[in-house]
Design an enzyme around this catalytic site. Structure first.
Site, short mmCIF file in Angstrom:
data_model
loop_
_atom_site.label_atom_id
_atom_site.label_comp_id
_atom_site.label_asym_id
_atom_site.label_seq_id
_atom_site.Cartn_x
_atom_site.Cartn_y
_atom_site.Cartn_z
N THR A 1 0.82 -1.22 0.00
CA THR A 1 0.00 0.00 0.00
C THR A 1 0.85 1.28 0.00
OG1 THR A 1 -0.12 -0.12 2.41
CG2 THR A 1 -1.94 -1.11 1.18
N CYS B 1 17.69 4.62 -4.10
CA CYS B 1 17.25 5.23 -5.36
C CYS B 1 18.33 6.09 -5.99
CB CYS B 1 15.98 6.04 -5.13
SG CYS B 1 16.06 7.18 -3.75
N LYS C 1 24.93 6.21 1.92
CA LYS C 1 24.45 5.15 1.03
C LYS C 1 25.07 5.32 -0.35
CE LYS C 1 19.94 4.70 3.33
NZ LYS C 1 18.51 5.12 3.26
N ALA D 1 4.05 3.96 -1.36
CA ALA D 1 4.32 4.63 -2.65
C ALA D 1 5.09 3.69 -3.58
CB ALA D 1 5.10 5.92 -2.42
N VAL D 2 6.08 2.98 -3.05
CA VAL D 2 6.87 2.07 -3.88
C VAL D 2 6.09 0.79 -4.16
CG1 VAL D 2 8.99 0.68 -4.03
CG2 VAL D 2 9.09 3.02 -3.12
N HIS E 1 13.89 12.18 -9.16
CA HIS E 1 15.12 12.72 -8.58
C HIS E 1 16.01 13.24 -9.71
CE1 HIS E 1 13.97 11.24 -4.80
NE2 HIS E 1 14.86 10.30 -4.58
#
Lengths: 344, 344
Positions: B12, B129, B221, B14-15, B249
């Site tokens: 449920t 991402c 990251k 966003a991704v 992005h």
């Protein structure tokens, strides 16, 4: 104390309005204040601090008896009218790009290279907003550690494109929120062929392109003006980007220095830099952001940290109201510095 | 062709929603599709392509008979439940950061290091991402010119902070347009102490700070994952910034290569990179922008230009829908690649 007959050229623009405010706020000693603009704006009344100023049309004869003029009406206006002002004996502080790279014209950030003012021949150029902000933040670090190169990416507010840029962002944002297609008329560059929406977007173009090297003129201003202001061959790699911010430019700056960095000294120098506010306390999530500093004249520096792999590398995040330190305030500060140095 | 029993964990979010879309759009061969989420969302019906899926509560027993699961429900959920899935014989493709730096877990961008999939032990990690997008764009340049270091500044959309980030930007934007103070509840980082408005602002914080080195976790990251994906000691200096963009992005990337750059070859390689769209024609103001590419799975590269002072230096501007290539699409593409390699 001597008082001066002052003119503002382009008084109705986004920077011109801030010039008027800075003249009052920083007590530029004026005897009279003449607001000049195009014929279209002539007759308009601007109220400030209880005084009314009637805007006059800029003509070849506007500068008779004027001691000092602050210009921000576009490069072509400076090109056309400034020679008359120089001939009339007026000292001209120009916020346009027209004379910046002229070897006869000092390009000045007062805290960095005020000495260059001594060589003026009636015209002093104010650097580009992005350059001023970066040069001011880096000045003391350069003095001590000798900066050899800079990689910078900017996050530039729409007010860099004037009042039209701000109106466009407001209007487009509401259009998107209302589920409509945003209409683009001005950005990224009013004089270029295509226009793109800036609301909820980032546009990697500020000013037109130089097709020879694929950098934009804005990026080349950062490259060339930085070298001229610091009077040395600092290598600059710039990427200039417009973001949906109304006012206040941010810059992600990475520098490499000749001397190895000592972080205690870095923080000491930044704490003791004229016009610079070290605003850096990550433990408490303290770092500069554009919306925090609208209308102030300082350059705010945060996120200061050493490169993980290079003892000569340093990253930082710089924010400043580009209409103030990046334009109006730096111009007025040049005038104040000239008074202090007996040059005006 | 074999068909698989598939689960989406965090369906449920966003991704998770984009994972469902990618499974259909890129024809992941599923026999059954189980949508898992917290007890709060259990029972919710999600319609897609005319089919109805009832969300089930994630439990220790959810993975009996499941062949492959795509995870994007947060690191703590992956930590807690993934061992049960592995024990049940399910192959797990994890979009959270939890296992990424585990030496036993391959960290994969399929076009860069698909070979690493062969060593999996039931878990494959999907990189962050910002890292995926950069690694995908740079892969062929690295193969040919041998990238030694990267200086990157990001322009990250609020959807990186999930649905709450998007709702916050919409709401705050309207608040500002209505002349009200914007209220901040989520950004820059839901789990950190202070929240700042993102509307008409840039926030130089994505994720929490590492107080030891003054970089954020998001920046680290990019540093650590890039080394792992390319399996070499590429030096990365990152500054991660949240901007008021809903989705997509952007990254301003400067690289230095061991071999001197040949720009014809650079453009040839970028034109012929899997998953990369070279979108670069400055004469016609063609460059990638976040709003152009919502919902597509490619990494768009523009503003490609050689450094002015360094034959080994190159700048570029990279844009990608981070929910797609940066998360959901890369995860599903890992699954497809594993089928192709006979690993699933």
């Amino acid at each position: 104390m001597k008082k001066y007959k002052v003119a503002i050229v382009g008084a109705t623009g986004a920077v011109g309005r801030e010039m008027l405010r800075c003249i009052f706020q920083f007590n530029f000693p004026f005897e009279s204040l003449k607001l000049l603009a195009s014929a279209r704006s002539a007759g308009k009344v601007i109220e400030f601090e209880g005084q009314e100023f009637v805007v006059e049309e800029l003509t070849e004869n506007s500068f008779e008896g004027v001691d000092v003029a602050f210009w921000s009406a576009g490069g072509s206006i400076s090109e056309k009218y400034m020679p008359y002002a120089v001939k009339a004996g007026c000292i001209n502080i120009d916020n346009t790009s027209h004379f910046r790279m002229d070897p006869e014209v000092p390009l000045v950030v007062p805290e960095v290279n005020a000495e260059a003012l001594k060589d003026h021949k009636g015209i002093i150029a104010n650097p580009n907003c992005t350059t001023i902000i970066m040069a001011s933040a880096l000045n003391r670090l350069n003095e001590y550690f000798d900066i050899e190169r800079i990689v910078v990416s900017t996050y530039q507010a729409v007010s860099g494109a004037g009042v039209a840029g701000m109106e466009e962002l407001y209007r487009q944002s509401q259009e998107v929120l209302d589920g409509k297609e945003p209409v683009a008329k001005t950005l990224p560059c009013a004089s270029d062929k295509k226009h793109y929406p800036i609301a909820f977007n980032c546009i990697p173009q500020v000013d037109k392109f130089d097709l020879d090297n694929a950098f934009t003129k804005e990026e080349m201003k950062m490259v060339n003006e930085t070298k001229k202001i610091f009077n040395k061959d600092i290598k600059v790699n710039a990427t200039c980007v417009r973001v949906p911010v109304l006012r206040g430019h941010s810059e992600s700056v990475y520098i490499e220095t000749k001397k190895p960095l000592d972080m205690d000294k870095v923080f000491e120098l930044l704490s003791d830099s004229h016009g610079v506010d070290l605003y850096d306390d990550i433990e408490n999530q303290i770092y500069p952001m554009a919306t925090l500093f609208i209308g102030d004249e300082l350059v705010h520096v945060g996120r200061v940290r050493k490169d993980l792999d290079n003892d000569h590398g340093l990253s930082m995040w710089i924010v400043s109201d580009q209409l103030m330190k990046g334009a109006a305030y730096n111009s007025v500060d040049i005038g104040l510095k000239m008074i202090e140095m007996g040059l005006l």
